[in-house]
Design a protein around this motif. Structure first.
Motif, PDB file in Angstrom:
ATOM      1  N   GLY A   1     -17.970 -79.081   4.568  1.00  0.00           N
ATOM      2  CA  GLY A   1     -19.366 -79.195   4.133  1.00  0.00           C
ATOM      3  C   GLY A   1     -19.577 -80.231   3.047  1.00  0.00           C
ATOM      4  N   ARG A   2     -18.502 -80.941   2.675  1.00  0.00           N
ATOM      5  CA  ARG A   2     -18.701 -82.036   1.710  1.00  0.00           C
ATOM      6  C   ARG A   2     -18.034 -83.348   2.127  1.00  0.00           C
ATOM      7  NH1 ARG A   2     -14.657 -82.604  -2.036  1.00  0.00           N
ATOM      8  NH2 ARG A   2     -16.082 -83.954  -3.176  1.00  0.00           N
TER       9      ARG A   2
ATOM     10  N   ASN B   1      -5.410 -98.753  15.516  1.00  0.00           N
ATOM     11  CA  ASN B   1      -4.694 -99.806  14.789  1.00  0.00           C
ATOM     12  C   ASN B   1      -4.989 -99.804  13.283  1.00  0.00           C
ATOM     13  OD1 ASN B   1      -7.260-100.868  14.797  1.00  0.00           O
ATOM     14  ND2 ASN B   1      -6.872-102.071  16.634  1.00  0.00           N
ATOM     15  N   GLY B   2      -5.822 -98.868  12.830  1.00  0.00           N
ATOM     16  CA  GLY B   2      -5.994 -98.643  11.389  1.00  0.00           C
ATOM     17  C   GLY B   2      -7.055 -99.481  10.697  1.00  0.00           C
ATOM     18  N   HIS B   3      -7.802-100.273  11.461  1.00  0.00           N
ATOM     19  CA  HIS B   3      -8.839-101.102  10.815  1.00  0.00           C
ATOM     20  C   HIS B   3      -9.909-100.242  10.144  1.00  0.00           C
ATOM     21  CE1 HIS B   3      -7.271-104.866  12.156  1.00  0.00           C
ATOM     22  NE2 HIS B   3      -7.288-104.500  13.424  1.00  0.00           N
ATOM     23  N   ASP B   4     -10.368 -99.207  10.859  1.00  0.00           N
ATOM     24  CA  ASP B   4     -11.401 -98.340  10.281  1.00  0.00           C
ATOM     25  C   ASP B   4     -10.838 -97.518   9.123  1.00  0.00           C
ATOM     26  OD1 ASP B   4     -13.288 -99.236  12.084  1.00  0.00           O
ATOM     27  OD2 ASP B   4     -13.026 -97.545  13.460  1.00  0.00           O
ATOM     28  N   THR B   5      -9.575 -97.117   9.244  1.00  0.00           N
ATOM     29  CA  THR B   5      -8.958 -96.317   8.177  1.00  0.00           C
ATOM     30  C   THR B   5      -8.956 -97.104   6.871  1.00  0.00           C
ATOM     31  OG1 THR B   5      -7.423 -95.662   9.947  1.00  0.00           O
ATOM     32  CG2 THR B   5      -7.014 -94.777   7.756  1.00  0.00           C
ATOM     33  N   LEU B   6      -8.525 -98.353   6.965  1.00  0.00           N
ATOM     34  CA  LEU B   6      -8.468 -99.198   5.773  1.00  0.00           C
ATOM     35  C   LEU B   6      -9.871 -99.503   5.258  1.00  0.00           C
ATOM     36  CD1 LEU B   6      -6.647-100.655   3.824  1.00  0.00           C
ATOM     37  CD2 LEU B   6      -6.558-102.596   5.395  1.00  0.00           C
ATOM     38  N   PHE B   7     -10.799 -99.719   6.172  1.00  0.00           N
ATOM     39  CA  PHE B   7     -12.194 -99.945   5.779  1.00  0.00           C
ATOM     40  C   PHE B   7     -12.713 -98.743   4.967  1.00  0.00           C
ATOM     41  CE2 PHE B   7     -16.515 -98.651   6.883  1.00  0.00           C
ATOM     42  CZ  PHE B   7     -17.232 -99.647   6.229  1.00  0.00           C
ATOM     43  N   LEU B   8     -12.457 -97.536   5.469  1.00  0.00           N
ATOM     44  CA  LEU B   8     -12.926 -96.326   4.782  1.00  0.00           C
ATOM     45  C   LEU B   8     -12.280 -96.202   3.402  1.00  0.00           C
ATOM     46  CD1 LEU B   8     -12.957 -93.782   7.765  1.00  0.00           C
ATOM     47  CD2 LEU B   8     -14.950 -94.605   6.488  1.00  0.00           C
TER      48      LEU B   8
ATOM     49  N   GLY C   1     -15.180 -92.148  -4.467  1.00  0.00           N
ATOM     50  CA  GLY C   1     -14.922 -90.727  -4.676  1.00  0.00           C
ATOM     51  C   GLY C   1     -15.250 -89.868  -3.471  1.00  0.00           C
ATOM     52  N   ASP C   2     -15.893 -90.440  -2.457  1.00  0.00           N
ATOM     53  CA  ASP C   2     -16.255 -89.662  -1.267  1.00  0.00           C
ATOM     54  C   ASP C   2     -15.024 -89.232  -0.464  1.00  0.00           C
ATOM     55  OD1 ASP C   2     -18.995 -89.564  -1.578  1.00  0.00           O
ATOM     56  OD2 ASP C   2     -19.405 -91.293  -0.290  1.00  0.00           O
ATOM     57  N   VAL C   3     -15.190 -88.150   0.297  1.00  0.00           N
ATOM     58  CA  VAL C   3     -14.176 -87.684   1.248  1.00  0.00           C
ATOM     59  C   VAL C   3     -14.644 -88.082   2.644  1.00  0.00           C
ATOM     60  CG1 VAL C   3     -12.994 -85.650   2.194  1.00  0.00           C
ATOM     61  CG2 VAL C   3     -13.668 -85.697  -0.224  1.00  0.00           C
TER      62      VAL C   3
ATOM     63  N   VAL D   1      -9.246 -90.170   2.161  1.00  0.00           N
ATOM     64  CA  VAL D   1      -9.422 -90.456   3.581  1.00  0.00           C
ATOM     65  C   VAL D   1      -8.422 -89.620   4.371  1.00  0.00           C
ATOM     66  CG1 VAL D   1      -9.462 -92.249   5.382  1.00  0.00           C
ATOM     67  CG2 VAL D   1      -9.991 -92.868   3.002  1.00  0.00           C
ATOM     68  N   PHE D   2      -8.896 -88.930   5.399  1.00  0.00           N
ATOM     69  CA  PHE D   2      -8.017 -88.234   6.336  1.00  0.00           C
ATOM     70  C   PHE D   2      -8.072 -88.978   7.655  1.00  0.00           C
ATOM     71  CE2 PHE D   2      -9.416 -84.980   3.355  1.00  0.00           C
ATOM     72  CZ  PHE D   2      -8.221 -84.364   3.024  1.00  0.00           C
ATOM     73  N   GLY D   3      -6.910 -89.195   8.276  1.00  0.00           N
ATOM     74  CA  GLY D   3      -6.877 -89.898   9.549  1.00  0.00           C
ATOM     75  C   GLY D   3      -6.136 -89.089  10.599  1.00  0.00           C
ATOM     76  N   PHE D   4      -6.618 -89.199  11.855  1.00  0.00           N
ATOM     77  CA  PHE D   4      -5.989 -88.472  12.967  1.00  0.00           C
ATOM     78  C   PHE D   4      -5.708 -89.417  14.121  1.00  0.00           C
ATOM     79  CE2 PHE D   4      -8.428 -85.429  10.600  1.00  0.00           C
ATOM     80  CZ  PHE D   4      -7.611 -84.316  10.572  1.00  0.00           C
ATOM     81  N   ASP D   5      -4.536 -89.246  14.732  1.00  0.00           N
ATOM     82  CA  ASP D   5      -4.243 -89.907  16.007  1.00  0.00           C
ATOM     83  C   ASP D   5      -3.114 -89.127  16.673  1.00  0.00           C
ATOM     84  OD1 ASP D   5      -5.061 -93.044  17.016  1.00  0.00           O
ATOM     85  OD2 ASP D   5      -3.482 -91.992  18.115  1.00  0.00           O
ATOM     86  N   VAL D   6      -3.078 -89.173  17.995  1.00  0.00           N
ATOM     87  CA  VAL D   6      -2.038 -88.460  18.738  1.00  0.00           C
ATOM     88  C   VAL D   6      -0.873 -89.377  19.103  1.00  0.00           C
ATOM     89  CG1 VAL D   6      -3.441 -86.555  19.635  1.00  0.00           C
ATOM     90  CG2 VAL D   6      -3.409 -88.741  20.854  1.00  0.00           C
ATOM     91  N   GLN D   7      -0.957 -90.676  18.759  1.00  0.00           N
ATOM     92  CA  GLN D   7       0.141 -91.612  19.048  1.00  0.00           C
ATOM     93  C   GLN D   7       0.899 -91.932  17.771  1.00  0.00           C
ATOM     94  OE1 GLN D   7      -0.325 -94.999  21.864  1.00  0.00           O
ATOM     95  NE2 GLN D   7      -2.505 -94.490  21.778  1.00  0.00           N
TER      96      GLN D   7
END
Ligand code: SAH
Length: 190
Positions: free
Chosen positions: A91-92, A29-36, A19-21, A46-52
């Motif tokens: 803040g959350r 390459n998205g490994h951390d995104t999928l982990f989160l 339930g966390d944000v 989960v919000f993800g950012f990349d410029v590529q």
């Protein structure tokens, strides 16, 4: 020595709850995104950012294959994250991950840069909930990386005097080029 990416995961795995944000500031390459996404579960966000666009597109496929629907990827500079994250989540946010440098196998000229990295890290810290976590892996061994790592060390030192607890873990001892993991915990009272 346990790889810094795995050490960052261990810290976050122990702290995050369904339930966390959370935010992946450097999707790559998205490994951390999928982990989160795994840590926060389907009720989380989960919000993800990349410029590529290459990073965003490949990660989108990876997430689809894993059935992770709770992720929003943004092709946007992480320094602008505060404008993207809904006001209600300011803040959350439970954790923000950064893995700096360049995308392995990608365009090596497209590295994170000190100025935007610092702006993004300041923004990320402000989004955190009390006791929220920031993990940053920095690479002083590549061009520009030394300056970036030194700027982060100085900024975190300043932060630790007032409203955060900071741990710095090197990938190897006694090396100026060794990657560094910073684990920053926002103080409850900050
Ligand atoms: N060096 C790491 C991977 C870093 S990937 C490793 O070895 O595992 C870093 C990612 O940050 C890249 O995909 C790059 O496109 C992205 N990036 C660079 N500058 C950015 C910015 N200003 N905002 C968001 N993402 C950025």
């Amino acid at each position: 020595m346990i790889p810094l990416t795995e050490q960052a995961h261990a810290v976050l795995r122990a702290a995050l709850e369904p339930g966390d944000v959370v935010i992946d500031a450097t999707v790559g390459n998205g490994h951390d995104t999928l982990f989160l996404a795994t840590c926060v579960g389907p009720q989380g966000q989960v919000f993800g950012f990349d410029v590529q666009s290459q990073a965003i597109e490949q990660t989108q496929l990876r997430l689809q294959a894993a059935g992770a629907a709770q992720v929003r990827l943004h092709l946007r500079d992480h320094a602008e994250m505060a404008a993207v994250i809904p006001q209600a989540d300011h803040g959350r946010v439970a954790a923000v991950m950064f893995n700096l440098g360049y995308l392995p196998g990608g365009e090596k000229t497209l590295v994170t840069r000190t100025e935007t990295t610092l702006a993004a890290i300041k923004a990320a810290f402000e989004l955190l909930e009390p006791a929220g976590l920031l993990t940053v892996i920095a690479y002083p061994g590549h061009p520009g990386g030394r300056e970036e790592t030194e700027a982060l060390t100085a900024f975190f030192h300043q932060l630790s005097a007032t409203n955060a607890r900071v741990r710095q873990i090197p990938a190897r001892e006694n090396s100026v080029t060794a990657p560094q993991l910073f684990v920053v915990t926002r103080s409850i009272m900050a």
